[in-house]
Design an enzyme around this catalytic site. Sequence first.
Site, mmCIF file in Angstrom:
data_model
loop_
_atom_site.group_PDB
_atom_site.id
_atom_site.type_symbol
_atom_site.label_atom_id
_atom_site.label_comp_id
_atom_site.label_asym_id
_atom_site.label_seq_id
_atom_site.Cartn_x
_atom_site.Cartn_y
_atom_site.Cartn_z
ATOM 1 N N HIS A 93 45.347 47.462 37.206
ATOM 2 C CA HIS A 93 44.927 47.155 35.763
ATOM 3 C C HIS A 93 45.724 45.944 35.368
ATOM 4 O O HIS A 93 45.149 45.284 34.307
ATOM 5 C CB HIS A 93 45.098 48.449 34.983
ATOM 6 C CG HIS A 93 44.159 48.470 33.885
ATOM 7 N ND1 HIS A 93 43.571 47.608 33.122
ATOM 8 C CD2 HIS A 93 43.391 49.670 33.560
ATOM 9 C CE1 HIS A 93 42.671 47.968 32.421
ATOM 10 N NE2 HIS A 93 42.547 49.330 32.431
ATOM 11 N N ASP B 231 23.230 42.664 42.726
ATOM 12 C CA ASP B 231 22.462 42.986 43.501
ATOM 13 C C ASP B 231 22.813 41.902 44.996
ATOM 14 O O ASP B 231 22.953 40.657 44.956
ATOM 15 C CB ASP B 231 20.868 42.224 43.367
ATOM 16 C CG ASP B 231 19.835 42.372 44.641
ATOM 17 O OD1 ASP B 231 20.132 42.872 45.527
ATOM 18 O OD2 ASP B 231 18.642 41.907 44.312
#
Length: 439
Positions: free
Chosen positions: A173, A385
Amino acid sequence: MDMVFHNQRNRMEILEVTQVAPTSNSQESTTEFRLPLTFCDIFWFKFPPVERLFFYQLDELTPACFNSVILPKLKRSLSLTLDHYLPLAGNLKWPPNEPKPIILYTPNDGVSLTVAHSDADFNILSSDGVYDASELHPLKPDLVTSDVSASAIAVQLTLFPNKGFCIGITAHHAVLDGQTTTMFIKSWAYICKQGNEENSPLPPELTPFFDRSVVKGPDGLDLLYLNQWLASSGSDSDTSKKSLKITTSAGGGAASDLVRATFEITREDFKKLRERVLPKLPDSGKEVHLSTFVLSFAYVTTCMVKARGGDGDRKVAFAFTADCRPRLNPPKASGMVKALMERWVLEGMEKILSDCFDVLKEASESKLQIISVAGSPRFGVYGTDFGWGKPHKVVIVSIDKSGAISMAESRDGSGGIEIGLALHKHEMNNFSWLFPRCV
């Protein structure tokens, strides 16, 4: 009526653990690269990592096809993508002569990649239906961390024979926020789908930006945050205080009886919510913009508080982050920078981390309910994709440790929002009863 909970045994076989490095043909990959941490990064210094899963459905995917076609393409494109994102191939380090940690890439570095095979039910794990939260844990990789080093990301590719595969990514993070993690995944997908051509440029919206000089926060805020983190370690040892190991949970750890489910707020639901809220506003507030985020967060928070029950006057803490990169001067809407420029945005930032520690401590000692948000509908995760179609499902695993809700755009592109939850079973039962009835 009670919901049906699915429980299964996730049989996982680890096939390979390797390291994927940037391509050796890149001049940049043969040179050491250092990136300083800003106050925005250090704020998240030891918060738990964010864990995401992308499920891709390919009903006739055999182990032979996965190993000979998909796996090599994903490995090659990952290597090419790291040429553009060198810091992610490196590690968080704290050199003895530096006042704060840095992100350091050296030519021998790379990303840990795990390849696995699972016999778990792909259809359940990639569904909206309710199942044990722990069922997703074998699909996520662990960051490689120690006292002296912490990896930026880790990746796992899991085959579900004759069903599809899953890409898991765990992100430190302090190195990446949600927007940057999504940019990296989309860049990886872009390069893979384009055919893995060397030296292929990324489109502007996917090109990372590493110039930290544009981040001009209040003087000393980075070291103030760092000292607050060190003080929170509770150790008098300088070595222990400077440890780069991250906390396992910001909310006490994932409970064994948590279950997951996904709910959707449709475009029509938003219309109904606006029609309910606007008449209740004073005349001065009639022009207020009720965004889909505001409506979603308010509605889900209300349902979660009611689902838990208890004293009607009990305290509830809620939090969300805002992306202020467009406020940079000059504007930088993308990249590695997580910055706040406007002084009004930074007002009170000196206390915000210590306030977070106080709230987390109170939650651990009482029944304080904390509700926060992971993800964003603006990330567009369902457009990721790699060449085998869009994801069948995207989930944020780590909400079962943080107590957050996850948000993403509806996968069908209808303008709705997906809400992911990890709750105790009785709370999930209550929430699932309340959610459709309160719209």
